[in-house]
Motif scaffolding. Structure first.
Motif, PDB file in Angstrom:
ATOM      1  N   GLN A 259      -1.926   0.002  -6.113  1.00 17.79           N
ATOM      2  CA  GLN A 259      -2.378   0.305  -4.830  1.00 17.79           C
ATOM      3  C   GLN A 259      -3.108   1.458  -4.834  1.00 17.79           C
ATOM      4  O   GLN A 259      -4.125   1.729  -4.170  1.00 17.79           O
ATOM      5  CB  GLN A 259      -1.069   0.119  -3.992  1.00 17.79           C
ATOM      6  CG  GLN A 259      -0.625  -1.081  -3.747  1.00 17.79           C
ATOM      7  CD  GLN A 259       0.912  -1.071  -3.083  1.00 17.79           C
ATOM      8  OE1 GLN A 259       1.216   0.060  -2.685  1.00 17.79           O
ATOM      9  NE2 GLN A 259       1.345  -2.083  -2.472  1.00 17.79           N
ATOM     10  N   ALA A 260      -2.602   2.545  -5.721  1.00 18.81           N
ATOM     11  CA  ALA A 260      -3.286   3.836  -5.624  1.00 18.81           C
ATOM     12  C   ALA A 260      -4.893   3.518  -5.932  1.00 18.81           C
ATOM     13  O   ALA A 260      -5.769   4.126  -5.750  1.00 18.81           O
ATOM     14  CB  ALA A 260      -2.764   4.743  -6.602  1.00 18.81           C
ATOM     15  N   THR A 262      -6.478   0.853  -6.103  1.00 16.25           N
ATOM     16  CA  THR A 262      -7.330   0.037  -5.028  1.00 16.25           C
ATOM     17  C   THR A 262      -7.724   0.720  -4.006  1.00 16.25           C
ATOM     18  O   THR A 262      -8.831   0.667  -3.188  1.00 16.25           O
ATOM     19  CB  THR A 262      -6.444  -1.055  -4.575  1.00 16.25           C
ATOM     20  OG1 THR A 262      -6.025  -1.680  -5.680  1.00 16.25           O
ATOM     21  CG2 THR A 262      -7.274  -2.142  -3.695  1.00 16.25           C
ATOM     22  N   ASN A 263      -7.000   1.706  -3.545  1.00 18.89           N
ATOM     23  CA  ASN A 263      -7.239   2.476  -2.214  1.00 18.89           C
ATOM     24  C   ASN A 263      -7.635   3.899  -2.506  1.00 18.89           C
ATOM     25  O   ASN A 263      -8.021   4.604  -1.510  1.00 18.89           O
ATOM     26  CB  ASN A 263      -5.943   2.448  -1.310  1.00 18.89           C
ATOM     27  CG  ASN A 263      -5.794   1.235  -0.829  1.00 18.89           C
ATOM     28  OD1 ASN A 263      -6.435   0.451  -0.269  1.00 18.89           O
ATOM     29  ND2 ASN A 263      -4.306   0.741  -1.351  1.00 18.89           N
ATOM     30  N   GLN A 264      -7.678   4.285  -3.677  1.00 21.64           N
ATOM     31  CA  GLN A 264      -8.277   5.477  -4.189  1.00 21.64           C
ATOM     32  C   GLN A 264      -7.410   6.688  -3.714  1.00 21.64           C
ATOM     33  O   GLN A 264      -7.598   7.652  -3.175  1.00 21.64           O
ATOM     34  CB  GLN A 264      -9.630   5.744  -3.789  1.00 21.64           C
ATOM     35  CG  GLN A 264     -10.794   4.873  -4.266  1.00 21.64           C
ATOM     36  CD  GLN A 264     -12.202   5.041  -3.996  1.00 21.64           C
ATOM     37  OE1 GLN A 264     -12.371   5.873  -3.098  1.00 21.64           O
ATOM     38  NE2 GLN A 264     -12.969   4.226  -4.417  1.00 21.64           N
ATOM     39  N   TYR A 265      -5.798   6.271  -3.731  1.00 23.53           N
ATOM     40  CA  TYR A 265      -5.049   7.393  -3.353  1.00 23.53           C
ATOM     41  C   TYR A 265      -4.554   8.304  -4.500  1.00 23.53           C
ATOM     42  O   TYR A 265      -3.902   7.750  -5.328  1.00 23.53           O
ATOM     43  CB  TYR A 265      -3.602   6.803  -2.834  1.00 23.53           C
ATOM     44  CG  TYR A 265      -3.978   5.753  -1.632  1.00 23.53           C
ATOM     45  CD1 TYR A 265      -5.007   6.621  -0.860  1.00 23.53           C
ATOM     46  CD2 TYR A 265      -3.044   4.764  -1.224  1.00 23.53           C
ATOM     47  CE1 TYR A 265      -5.194   5.782   0.670  1.00 23.53           C
ATOM     48  CE2 TYR A 265      -3.405   4.411  -0.036  1.00 23.53           C
ATOM     49  CZ  TYR A 265      -4.441   4.634   0.663  1.00 23.53           C
ATOM     50  OH  TYR A 265      -4.604   3.965   2.091  1.00 23.53           O
TER      51      TYR A 265
END
Length: 303
Positions: A259-260, A262-265
């Motif tokens: 998820q990080a 994918t969302n650039q977190y």
């Protein structure tokens, strides 16, 4: 024929391939045939994977629902038993407390359950196959190319047949992790048994030991340090595959890393990556120290 690149004929510049229509028909036939087989045996597949699902769910519930202090004490006890190093124990306590402080305890326990089950299954599969490879040159020549493919095939490719056969969920992810992590266990079990001193084998033969007695009383004990290296590599590869397996429904730290990405977190990815690295170092130091202690103990025994 008209000249093309470097003045060569077109036939020599572009590799002749099957027509696109033929390729589509061939791929469609293979894919549909594969899906038909899966639909036909879906009940048998579900029944075969049910024990894995139950085992994984039980272990995950035990890790995530137990008091964190109890889990930490048990983990420290395992680390101390394996490493006998206070530095490793202190590092384990610090790393696990930081994981808890940053709110990653539950996800870490989920990942630990997945890696534990994957390692256990890989050992159950890899140890017998490694023994068979060590006892049969013909079986080794048959299995070695398959292991080469398993180790060189990109990890994402494992997910395609696994998802087609088993669908989306934790068990398909677990199966993909086991396929990716089992080759070192097989290879190093085979290597450890084959490296046992021939003089020791001849001495066992002279005392009238049966093949089973030689295996369990001589070969496996003497090859245990090499086998432990295989266990170590299996654990490391399981941890590395957990992130990829999160694409098919595996939770835990791998899901957060995906998820990080994918969302650039950046912060989320860094913290979850830190947790994965911390677990990897803990397992690596513990299993390596345990293997070294076994080797020193055997060396002292031979002296």
């Amino acid at each position: 024929m008209a000249a093309s690149c470097w003045g060569l004929p077109q036939l020599l510049c572009e590799f002749p391939s099957l027509p696109n229509k033929s390729l589509r028909v061939m791929r469609k036939g293979i894919d549909e045939g594969f899906r038909d087989i899966v639909r036909t045996y879906s009940d048998a597949i579900d029944a075969a994977t049910a024990p894995l699902q139950i085992f994984l769910n039980m272990l995950e519930d035990a890790f995530t629902k137990a008091p964190w202090l109890l889990v930490l004490v048990l983990l420290v006890a395992v680390v101390w038993f394996g490493s006998r190093s206070w530095k490793t124990v202190v590092g384990t306590v610090i790393a696990m407390l930081l994981i808890g402080v940053f709110g990653l305890w539950t996800d870490t326990m989920t990942t630990l359950a997945m890696v534990t089950v994957a390692t256990f299954v890989a050992i159950l599969i890899g140890l017998p196959l490694g023994i068979l490879m060590a006892r049969s040159d013909r079986f080794q020549s048959f299995l070695s190319p398959l292991l080469d493919v398993m180790q060189t095939l990109p990890s994402f490719v494992y997910l395609i047949p696994v998802v087609v056969i088993f669908g989306i969920g934790k068990v398909p992810g677990l199966i993909a992790v086991v396929i990716y992590a089992v080759p070192p266990m097989i290879r190093l079990t085979n290597l450890g048994i084959r490296l046992v001193d021939r003089d020791v084998i001849e001495a066992a033969d002279a005392y009238g030991a049966s093949p089973r007695q030689k295996l369990w009383g001589v070969q496996l004990p003497l090859s245990l340090p090499t086998i432990m290296t295989g266990v170590n590599q299996t654990i490391m590869m399981s941890l590395s595959m957990v992130v990829v397996a999160s694409m098919v429904g595996v939770g835990g730290l791998g899901k957060n890393v995906l998820q990080a990405i994918t969302n650039q977190y950046f912060t989320v990815g860094f913290l979850n990556g830190f947790a994965l690295v911390a677990i990897a170092i803990i397992f690596d130091r513990t299993s390596q120290a345990f293997g070294n202690r076994i080797q020193k103990h055997q060396g002292a025994g031979h002296d």
